[in-house]
Write a protein that holds these residues in place. Sequence first.
Motif, short mmCIF file in Angstrom:
data_model
loop_
_atom_site.label_atom_id
_atom_site.label_comp_id
_atom_site.label_asym_id
_atom_site.label_seq_id
_atom_site.Cartn_x
_atom_site.Cartn_y
_atom_site.Cartn_z
N GLU A 89 0.82 -1.22 0.00
CA GLU A 89 0.00 0.00 0.00
C GLU A 89 0.85 1.27 0.00
O GLU A 89 0.31 2.37 -0.01
CB GLU A 89 -0.92 0.02 1.21
CG GLU A 89 -2.00 -1.05 1.20
CD GLU A 89 -3.02 -0.83 2.29
OE1 GLU A 89 -4.00 -0.11 2.04
OE2 GLU A 89 -2.82 -1.34 3.40
N LYS A 107 -0.29 -2.36 -6.74
CA LYS A 107 -1.36 -1.54 -7.31
C LYS A 107 -2.05 -0.70 -6.23
O LYS A 107 -2.49 0.42 -6.49
CB LYS A 107 -2.39 -2.44 -7.99
CG LYS A 107 -1.93 -3.07 -9.29
CD LYS A 107 -2.97 -4.03 -9.85
CE LYS A 107 -4.25 -3.31 -10.20
NZ LYS A 107 -5.24 -4.24 -10.82
N GLU A 108 -2.13 -1.27 -5.02
CA GLU A 108 -2.78 -0.53 -3.93
C GLU A 108 -2.08 0.79 -3.67
O GLU A 108 -2.73 1.82 -3.43
CB GLU A 108 -2.80 -1.38 -2.65
CG GLU A 108 -3.55 -2.69 -2.77
CD GLU A 108 -2.67 -3.86 -3.20
OE1 GLU A 108 -3.06 -5.01 -2.94
OE2 GLU A 108 -1.61 -3.61 -3.80
N TYR A 111 -3.03 3.34 -6.23
CA TYR A 111 -4.38 3.84 -6.00
C TYR A 111 -4.39 4.91 -4.92
O TYR A 111 -5.02 5.97 -5.07
CB TYR A 111 -5.30 2.69 -5.61
CG TYR A 111 -6.76 3.07 -5.54
CD1 TYR A 111 -7.55 3.05 -6.67
CD2 TYR A 111 -7.34 3.47 -4.34
CE1 TYR A 111 -8.89 3.40 -6.62
CE2 TYR A 111 -8.67 3.83 -4.27
CZ TYR A 111 -9.45 3.79 -5.41
OH TYR A 111 -10.77 4.14 -5.35
N TRP A 112 -3.69 4.66 -3.81
CA TRP A 112 -3.65 5.66 -2.73
C TRP A 112 -2.89 6.91 -3.16
O TRP A 112 -3.21 8.01 -2.72
CB TRP A 112 -3.05 5.08 -1.46
CG TRP A 112 -3.80 3.91 -0.88
CD1 TRP A 112 -3.27 2.76 -0.38
CD2 TRP A 112 -5.23 3.80 -0.71
NE1 TRP A 112 -4.26 1.93 0.07
CE2 TRP A 112 -5.48 2.54 -0.11
CE3 TRP A 112 -6.31 4.62 -1.01
CZ2 TRP A 112 -6.77 2.09 0.19
CZ3 TRP A 112 -7.60 4.17 -0.71
CH2 TRP A 112 -7.82 2.93 -0.12
N SER A 168 -13.19 5.68 0.67
CA SER A 168 -11.96 5.31 -0.04
C SER A 168 -11.14 6.54 -0.39
O SER A 168 -9.92 6.45 -0.58
CB SER A 168 -12.29 4.51 -1.30
OG SER A 168 -12.89 5.33 -2.29
N LYS A 171 -8.65 6.70 2.27
CA LYS A 171 -7.83 5.50 2.42
C LYS A 171 -8.40 4.48 3.41
O LYS A 171 -7.66 3.68 3.97
CB LYS A 171 -6.38 5.88 2.77
CG LYS A 171 -5.72 6.80 1.74
CD LYS A 171 -4.27 7.10 2.07
CE LYS A 171 -3.61 7.94 0.98
NZ LYS A 171 -4.08 9.31 0.89
N ASN A 173 -10.01 1.12 3.77
CA ASN A 173 -9.84 0.04 2.79
C ASN A 173 -10.59 -1.25 3.14
O ASN A 173 -10.33 -2.28 2.53
CB ASN A 173 -8.34 -0.27 2.62
CG ASN A 173 -7.75 -1.01 3.81
OD1 ASN A 173 -8.31 -0.98 4.91
ND2 ASN A 173 -6.62 -1.66 3.61
N LYS A 222 -13.65 -3.79 -5.04
CA LYS A 222 -12.36 -4.01 -5.69
C LYS A 222 -11.93 -2.77 -6.47
O LYS A 222 -10.75 -2.38 -6.45
CB LYS A 222 -12.44 -5.22 -6.62
CG LYS A 222 -12.48 -6.55 -5.88
CD LYS A 222 -12.49 -7.72 -6.86
CE LYS A 222 -12.48 -9.04 -6.12
NZ LYS A 222 -12.47 -10.20 -7.05
N HIS A 224 -12.55 0.19 -5.78
CA HIS A 224 -12.18 1.26 -4.85
C HIS A 224 -11.11 0.83 -3.85
O HIS A 224 -10.93 1.47 -2.81
CB HIS A 224 -13.43 1.76 -4.11
CG HIS A 224 -14.35 2.54 -4.99
ND1 HIS A 224 -15.20 1.94 -5.89
CD2 HIS A 224 -14.55 3.88 -5.13
CE1 HIS A 224 -15.89 2.86 -6.54
NE2 HIS A 224 -15.50 4.04 -6.11
N ASN A 225 -10.40 -0.27 -4.18
CA ASN A 225 -9.28 -0.71 -3.35
C ASN A 225 -9.73 -1.06 -1.93
O ASN A 225 -9.02 -0.83 -0.96
CB ASN A 225 -8.20 0.38 -3.30
CG ASN A 225 -6.81 -0.21 -3.07
OD1 ASN A 225 -6.54 -1.35 -3.43
ND2 ASN A 225 -5.95 0.57 -2.45
#
Length: 664
Positions: A89, A107-108, A111-112, A168, A171, A173, A222, A224-225
């Motif tokens: 993350e 990938k997380e 996304y953040w 999200s 963060k 999760n 998924k 939106h992580n």
Amino acid sequence: MKSAFFIFLLFCPSFLFAGIDDLLPMPRQVKKNGQFFPLNKVKLSTPVFEEEWSDLIVSTGGKLSQSAQAEIVVTFVDDLEGVNLNEQEAYILSIKKNRIYVKAIGKEGIYWAIKTLKQLTVKKGSRYYIEGCEITDFPAFRIRGFMQDAGRTYISLEELKREIDILSQYKINTFHWHLTEDLGWRLESKIFPMLNDSINYIRQPGKYYTLEEAKDIVGFCKKHNVLLIPEIDMPGHSLAFRKAFRHDMQSKEGMVILKLLIDEICDTFDVPYIHIGTDEVQFTNPDFVPEMVNYIRAKGKKVISWNPGWNYKLGEIDMTQLWSYRGKAQEGIPAIDSKFHYINHFDAFADLVALYSSRILNVNQGSKDHAGCIIGMWHDRYVKNEQSILIQNNFYPAMLTLAERAWRGGGTEYFDVRGTMLSEEGSAAFKEFKEFENRLLWHKENNFQGYPFAYVRQTDVKWRITDAFPNNGNLMTVFPPEHKIEISYDYEGKEYNTKEVSGAGIYLRHVWGTFVPAFYKNPEPNHTAYAYTYVYSSKDQNVGLWATTQDYGRSEKDLPPPQGKWDYKESKIWVNDSEIEPPVWESSHTTKSNEIPLTNENFQSRPPIPVRLNKGWNKVLLKLPAGQFSTNEVRLVKWMFTCVFVTPAGNQIEKLIYSPDKIR
């Protein structure tokens, strides 16, 4: 209030841009460089999340162009310098005049990074820029989430998606979806449709999620992580199951049926974990829980269970979720903290202080055994309108507070030193909370307009509270503060002092007694306290008052206050020596029932009380008696108060000065 509901129901917030000083959660390391990246024409190079990157640029009026000088470069790397926890993350950002470099291991992290860049967007003139800085960031805990009790109260798919989407951005999760209860089985079963027959529901008959809707939520999470944790409570909280099948889950027949249901559930939920409950039940079959855990594991899922619940040994469960003061983490078994995190018992102000100050699982950061935290909302009491869940529980202020603490880690205690009390003004802990409060209020003002967000600045609100006078069970007994405001009092040969505290909400005794410290270290029943302050207004003005002397828990069936009274304790409020009458209570029933919803008992669910403030100093005095801490009318008596002035519409009033000693 109704107009706010109307806006809330129709729209998701359009997130505005914070800049570095208002980031929430605040990244681990941030260093400004004074540069600004323009968002008019941008060249993009990314292996993932092209749609999300495009939205970041286009939503500000910019456009993607391969010939642009300004460029965003996204790369995966094997290692990130300065990151030693939750590497998947983590991310590093370098934002300069014409280049943004984004590095992440997973990938997380990418996304953040997008969410952080969105908050870093600022407007200068008519153009948008991303504020320049260097960021190294990663979460302290890998689980940062919220639970919705859809088993007791059905919540629409649209509302669940709105909450997941909004949170999200900060963060959060994890979404814990409590799907089954005594009151109803909220997940469709195609193999056993009788489970969804209206006759087998006690509340909201026939309201359940189809398997396709469940899959839709899986996909939405998924995207939106967000980790989705569906909970099928077993073997307790399962009256709906027993009504449908005429078998207890722990019986031989019940276990056969449940395994078939588990097959259907595991096929529906493409997620790593299934939560099986196991709380608040008498175990009659010692093989039930081990057999169900093994059955679910054999289907490729990991299993989560409440603690207290089944007594697991190492290797027998994949994760436990702690609840109540009795929940205990076990070495070698990852744990989620929900012990003092049920916001259905929270007030709007003091409990937020405790949530912010307290370490998750009483550690500074996560580890293999310390997974993180999930805030819970239990809807034992019927909620007529699903938006009332957010209003009554002050959902978004609490969740943003958890977002900060769970991402950054740290804290000063575990609900056990100052508890709900703000630290002394000037202390490092007070300054830290004040800085967070400023960011929280920025996001309220800019991202939650029209949403229920009952919070205003409380670090500037100061009171003096007396030592408690013994009332011997007579709650109407008059004590010296009602005649004259002083620093200390002599009453029946004993000295009673006052102490200054800060906060818009103060517990004299917490709902959980001395487990969570409040103003009095050893509160006793049959005592009366007084709280007073003076409020300086620069002009004569009509304002609103948020006030309560008994925050009503949302999982209790307590009776509403008697008409003409604030509570069953004979509490009183005076402003400039004029008594403030309580609202007209919308509910007046005298029989306890969880099926009668709360109405306007709590301040955040009603308009502020109109009050006139004079130019200069205004005297505010509260009388706060307590009899027994559990009564026939109210099971968990909260010896507490909320009292703060707001605009007539319920917003922050700037430039009011709260000082019990009249210091400007």
